[in-house]
Scaffold this motif. Structure first.
Motif, short mmCIF file in Angstrom:
data_model
loop_
_atom_site.label_atom_id
_atom_site.label_comp_id
_atom_site.label_asym_id
_atom_site.label_seq_id
_atom_site.Cartn_x
_atom_site.Cartn_y
_atom_site.Cartn_z
N LYS A 51 0.83 -1.20 0.00
CA LYS A 51 0.00 0.00 0.00
C LYS A 51 0.87 1.25 0.00
N LEU A 52 0.68 2.12 -1.00
CA LEU A 52 1.45 3.34 -1.14
C LEU A 52 0.68 4.52 -0.57
N SER A 53 1.42 5.46 -0.01
CA SER A 53 0.82 6.70 0.50
C SER A 53 1.89 7.79 0.45
N ILE A 54 1.98 8.44 -0.70
CA ILE A 54 3.03 9.43 -0.90
C ILE A 54 2.93 10.55 0.14
N ALA A 55 1.70 10.87 0.57
CA ALA A 55 1.53 11.92 1.57
C ALA A 55 2.14 11.53 2.92
N SER A 56 2.32 10.23 3.15
CA SER A 56 2.86 9.77 4.44
C SER A 56 4.30 9.29 4.33
N ARG A 57 4.99 9.63 3.26
CA ARG A 57 6.35 9.12 3.05
C ARG A 57 7.32 9.68 4.09
N LEU A 58 8.21 8.80 4.54
CA LEU A 58 9.28 9.14 5.48
C LEU A 58 8.75 9.69 6.81
N HIS A 59 7.58 9.21 7.23
CA HIS A 59 7.07 9.60 8.54
C HIS A 59 7.79 8.80 9.62
N PRO A 60 8.19 9.42 10.71
CA PRO A 60 8.88 8.70 11.79
C PRO A 60 7.92 7.76 12.51
N PRO A 61 8.44 6.87 13.34
CA PRO A 61 7.57 5.95 14.11
C PRO A 61 6.53 6.71 14.93
N SER A 62 5.31 6.22 14.89
CA SER A 62 4.20 6.86 15.60
C SER A 62 3.15 5.79 15.90
N LEU A 63 2.03 6.19 16.49
CA LEU A 63 0.96 5.24 16.77
C LEU A 63 0.33 4.70 15.49
N ASP A 64 0.29 5.53 14.46
CA ASP A 64 -0.27 5.07 13.18
C ASP A 64 0.68 4.14 12.45
N HIS A 65 1.97 4.41 12.56
CA HIS A 65 3.01 3.60 11.90
C HIS A 65 4.08 3.32 12.95
N LEU A 66 4.01 2.13 13.54
CA LEU A 66 4.87 1.81 14.68
C LEU A 66 6.35 1.94 14.34
N PHE A 67 6.74 1.54 13.13
CA PHE A 67 8.14 1.60 12.72
C PHE A 67 8.36 2.66 11.65
N GLY A 68 7.42 3.58 11.49
CA GLY A 68 7.56 4.62 10.49
C GLY A 68 7.16 4.15 9.11
N LEU A 72 8.15 5.49 -0.09
CA LEU A 72 6.90 5.46 -0.84
C LEU A 72 5.68 5.48 0.09
N GLY A 73 5.90 5.74 1.35
CA GLY A 73 4.79 5.81 2.30
C GLY A 73 4.29 4.46 2.78
N ARG A 74 5.03 3.39 2.48
CA ARG A 74 4.62 2.06 2.92
C ARG A 74 5.00 1.85 4.39
N ASP A 75 4.15 1.14 5.10
CA ASP A 75 4.35 0.91 6.52
C ASP A 75 5.51 -0.05 6.74
N VAL A 76 6.54 0.38 7.44
CA VAL A 76 7.74 -0.43 7.65
C VAL A 76 7.44 -1.65 8.51
N PHE A 77 6.60 -1.49 9.53
CA PHE A 77 6.25 -2.62 10.39
C PHE A 77 5.57 -3.73 9.59
N THR A 78 4.63 -3.35 8.73
CA THR A 78 3.94 -4.34 7.91
C THR A 78 4.91 -5.05 6.98
N ARG A 79 5.77 -4.29 6.34
CA ARG A 79 6.72 -4.90 5.40
C ARG A 79 7.72 -5.80 6.13
N MET A 80 8.06 -5.45 7.36
CA MET A 80 8.97 -6.31 8.12
C MET A 80 8.33 -7.66 8.43
N LEU A 81 7.04 -7.66 8.76
CA LEU A 81 6.36 -8.91 9.04
C LEU A 81 6.32 -9.81 7.81
N TYR A 82 6.00 -9.24 6.66
CA TYR A 82 5.96 -10.04 5.44
C TYR A 82 7.37 -10.42 4.97
N ALA A 83 8.34 -9.55 5.24
CA ALA A 83 9.73 -9.88 4.90
C ALA A 83 10.22 -11.05 5.74
#
Length: 287
Positions: A51-68, A72-83
């Motif tokens: 899932k891409l979200s250019i508006a959310s690219r390079l956001h630091p870790p937060s409650l919405d994105h645990l690992f930032g 391309l705005g993809r959730d790092v936590f989600t990609r780590m699980l699938y990786a």
């Protein structure tokens, strides 16, 4: 007076004995958490891995994105699980594939004296090349797919298992019960499976944990160099390669996948060391 019979206590299995060692127990616990996270990735992940979200690219870790988020705005936590699913699957498949090749070469070389020299020279020739260079060459020749990465790494690590099996087979083939089986006319394949292979299981199990760890590192290295699995599939190596460009402003893209690799490999090494101490008769007395 009737004698009181005490039922014999069952001998603890390998896992129970392994958990009595603090370092091995920590390794097992960390590995179980990582495996469960990979298996349950579709249920745990808050977003789709692509899932891409250019508006959310390079956001630091937060409650919405645990690992930032990445570039391309993809959730790092989600990609780590699938990786994790990709890396663990590749590592396990490499262990299976390399074990098949290593067992065949090791048994052939160790049990049949006439074939020992040529097969041993083949094993030495395969081990003469640096692991990563041979893997890169094989993947470049076969193509950058997950199956080809497994084949390449399986060929790279098979000689290590072959040497372990050969060394054990050279000793086992001279034991009295093997000689007795030969004298009774037991077919050679039955002797190899029933009497030889069963007695090399312990060193194979230990060596398999180390190959599992090395395979995860090698797969990450190949993906980092761009010659491994397709970039469309999330892997820890490709995530680190992507984060290298943004190391100064978004270090979390590299930090979290790198930490996952370190934890996974370290846990496998701790489990392997524990198994070696348990299954090696020379070390078991110290446990």
């Amino acid at each position: 007076m009737a004698a009181i019979s005490v039922p014999p206590q069952a001998e603890p299995n390998v896992l129970s004995r392994l958990m009595t060692r603090p370092t091995a127990a920590v390794g097992v616990a960390v590995l179980v958490v990582i495996v469960l996270a990979a298996i349950l990735a579709p249920a745990i992940a808050p977003y789709a891995p692509t899932k891409l979200s250019i508006a959310s690219r390079l956001h630091p870790p937060s409650l919405d994105h645990l690992f930032g988020t990445d570039d391309l705005g993809r959730d790092v936590f989600t990609r780590m699980l699938y990786a994790a699913r990709t890396s663990l699957s590749v590592g396990f498949a490499v262990v299976i594939f390399s074990s098949i090749i290593g067992i065949v070469l090791g048994l052939t070389s160790g049990f049949f004296k006439k074939l020992d020299a040529p097969v041993s020279r083949l094993i030495d020739a395969m081990m003469a090349f640096p692991d990563i260079l041979l893997a890169i060459a094989l993947v470049a020749a076969l193509g950058a797919t997950a199956i080809n990465v497994v084949i390449a790494l399986g060929i790279v690590y098979a000689p290590r298992l072959a040497r372990v099996v050969r060394a054990s087979t050279l000793v086992i083939r001279e034991l009295p019960y093997v000689e007795a089986a030969r004298a009774l006319g037991v077919p050679t394949p039955v002797i190899l499976v029933r009497h030889v292979l069963r007695n090399v299981t312990s060193p194979l199990l230990v060596q398999g944990t180390f190959i599992f760890a090395n395979a995860i590192l090698a797969e990450a290295g190949l993906s980092f160099l761009g010659v491994g699995i397709s970039p469309d599939i999330p892997t820890w190596g490709t995530m680190i390669a992507t984060g290298r460009q943004y190391m100064d402003q978004a270090g979390w893209i590299m930090m979290f996948p790198g930490a996952a690799i370190v934890l996974t490999v370290l846990s496998l090494q701790l489990v392997g060391d524990g198994l070696r101490d348990l299954l090696d008769p020379r070390l078991a007395k110290d446990i």
